[in-house]
Design a protein around this motif. Structure first.
Motif, PDB file in Angstrom:
ATOM      1  N   GLY A  86      51.880  15.863  20.062  1.00 47.40           N
ATOM      2  CA  GLY A  86      52.986  16.194  20.950  1.00 47.40           C
ATOM      3  C   GLY A  86      53.189  17.686  21.061  1.00 47.40           C
ATOM      4  N   SER A  87      53.089  18.398  19.930  1.00 49.01           N
ATOM      5  CA  SER A  87      53.316  19.842  20.005  1.00 49.01           C
ATOM      6  C   SER A  87      52.167  20.541  20.723  1.00 49.01           C
ATOM      7  N   TYR A  88      50.951  19.957  20.659  1.00 43.07           N
ATOM      8  CA  TYR A  88      49.844  20.549  21.433  1.00 43.07           C
ATOM      9  C   TYR A  88      50.100  20.380  22.928  1.00 43.07           C
ATOM     10  N   ASP A 102      38.397  23.129  19.556  1.00 46.90           N
ATOM     11  CA  ASP A 102      37.574  22.222  20.368  1.00 46.90           C
ATOM     12  C   ASP A 102      38.417  21.327  21.257  1.00 46.90           C
ATOM     13  N   TYR A 103      39.713  21.232  20.960  1.00 47.35           N
ATOM     14  CA  TYR A 103      40.544  20.249  21.653  1.00 47.35           C
ATOM     15  C   TYR A 103      40.970  20.740  23.030  1.00 47.35           C
ATOM     16  N   LYS A 104      40.823  22.058  23.262  1.00 44.87           N
ATOM     17  CA  LYS A 104      41.350  22.664  24.491  1.00 44.87           C
ATOM     18  C   LYS A 104      40.796  21.996  25.750  1.00 44.87           C
ATOM     19  N   GLU A 105      39.461  21.733  25.763  1.00 38.23           N
ATOM     20  CA  GLU A 105      38.838  21.249  27.002  1.00 38.23           C
ATOM     21  C   GLU A 105      39.230  19.822  27.376  1.00 38.23           C
ATOM     22  N   VAL A 106      39.627  19.009  26.386  1.00 35.87           N
ATOM     23  CA  VAL A 106      39.975  17.618  26.697  1.00 35.87           C
ATOM     24  C   VAL A 106      41.478  17.367  26.711  1.00 35.87           C
ATOM     25  N   ALA A 107      42.272  18.329  26.276  1.00 31.29           N
ATOM     26  CA  ALA A 107      43.713  18.089  26.131  1.00 31.29           C
ATOM     27  C   ALA A 107      44.364  17.796  27.477  1.00 31.29           C
ATOM     28  N   GLY A 108      43.958  18.527  28.528  1.00 32.65           N
ATOM     29  CA  GLY A 108      44.541  18.314  29.846  1.00 32.65           C
ATOM     30  C   GLY A 108      44.304  16.907  30.359  1.00 32.65           C
ATOM     31  N   ALA A 109      43.055  16.435  30.245  1.00 29.96           N
ATOM     32  CA  ALA A 109      42.714  15.085  30.701  1.00 29.96           C
ATOM     33  C   ALA A 109      43.472  14.036  29.907  1.00 29.96           C
TER      34      ALA A 109
ATOM     35  N   VAL B  94      38.514  21.033  15.074  1.00 31.39           N
ATOM     36  CA  VAL B  94      37.084  20.745  15.209  1.00 31.39           C
ATOM     37  C   VAL B  94      36.883  19.319  15.724  1.00 31.39           C
ATOM     38  N   LYS B  95      35.689  19.099  16.274  1.00 29.88           N
ATOM     39  CA  LYS B  95      35.310  17.808  16.841  1.00 29.88           C
ATOM     40  C   LYS B  95      34.485  17.054  15.807  1.00 29.88           C
ATOM     41  N   VAL B  96      34.808  15.799  15.539  1.00 30.60           N
ATOM     42  CA  VAL B  96      34.040  15.005  14.574  1.00 30.60           C
ATOM     43  C   VAL B  96      33.581  13.732  15.250  1.00 30.60           C
TER      44      VAL B  96
END
Lengths: 117, 161
Positions: A86-88, A102-109, B94-96
């Motif tokens: 939620g905070s992201y 790594d989460y940046k690219e998929v967070a929007g989708a 990180v991605k796992v």
């Protein structure tokens, strides 16, 4: 003998809860703070509940303490996951010390999918 | 079959919580469990026969011992990082990649990862778990996948799949 074990377990529990609170104050951003808030506080509270089982024995109160341990474990982990996600989505940036995201690219989708539901 | 299992488990929990075996208590518990399974039994584990295989419980006990050990290690790890004057942290997400198939196994693995040293699971999209790590020790994806998930994956595969 059981009183000594009770006091030791209770002290360990309170000590780890204290470490969790210190971490909550010292660490830089919300993600790191959640790390200390979930791990230390969960094990500290589990230790206090174990000391209750030792003190009261296996009766009405002891069994309730024993059931509370797995419930607390699931509640803490799921709450941590919900809070951090939620905070992201809310837009809080990772702290300055962070080196990887790594989460940046998929967070929007992921957020769009969530709002459609 | 599914309903009977859910009923037995719920009634067992009721009896443990109230801790008396008188008739009126049993009746109230049975009614409460029936109402509960009417609404929630569809979320119960799908293939019920898997709950009857004894080797799964053996692996579960082994997994529990390893998990508690990791949990205690995690606490000392966090306590060390918090109390150290310089605060040795190097956080990142990180991605796992996971090798598990069922939703139940993935959920348990994500919950276990939250309790292990320095990691907390952020989100699960299909087969990829995004993990917030307080000290990213390597940048090689295979190496940190092994470090984060490898400890539990083989046990969870044996228990829940």
């Amino acid at each position: 003998m059981s009183k000594i074990i009770f006091i030791i377990l209770l002290s360990i529990g309170v000590l780890f809860n204290l470490f969790g609170c210190i971490g909550l104050l010292r660490l830089p951003d919300v993600y790191n703070r959640l790390q200390s808030a979930t791990k230390c506080v969960t094990l500290g509270t589990c230790s206090i509940l174990l000391s209750l089982i030792v003190y009261y024995g296996f009766n009405e109160i002891g069994v309730k303490a024993l059931i509370a341990i797995p419930l607390l474990f699931f509640a803490a982990t799921v709450a941590a996951h919900a809070l951090i996600r939620g905070s992201y989505f809310f837009g809080i940036k990772l702290g300055e010390k962070s080196i990887k995201d790594d989460y940046k690219e998929v967070a929007g989708a992921a957020e769009n999918k969530e709002s459609k539901k | 079959m599914k309903y009977i299992f859910a009923f037995i488990i719920l009634l067992g929990f009721w009896l443990l919580f109230t801790f008396n075996l008188e008739t009126h208590n049993l009746i109230v518990g049975a009614v409460a469990s029936l109402i509960a399974i009417l609404f929630f039994a569809k979320h119960f584990v799908k293939p019920v026969w898997k709950m009857l295989q004894p080797q799964r419980y053996f692996w579960f006990i082994l997994y529990l011992i390893i998990f508690i050990w990791e949990c205690i290690k995690a606490n000392f790890d966090v306590a060390y990082r918090v109390l150290h004057p310089a605060m040795p942290i190097k956080p990142g997400i990180v991605k796992v990649k996971l090798n598990l198939k069922t939703n139940m196994a993935k959920t348990i693995l994500a919950n276990s990862i939250t309790m292990t040293p320095g990691t907390i699971s952020v989100d699960l999209i299909d087969d990829v778990l995004y993990v917030h790590w307080i000290y990213v020790s390597s940048t090689d994806p295979e190496e940190y996948s092994k470090k984060v998930a490898g400890r539990f994956e083989k046990y969870i595969k044996k228990i829940f799949e």
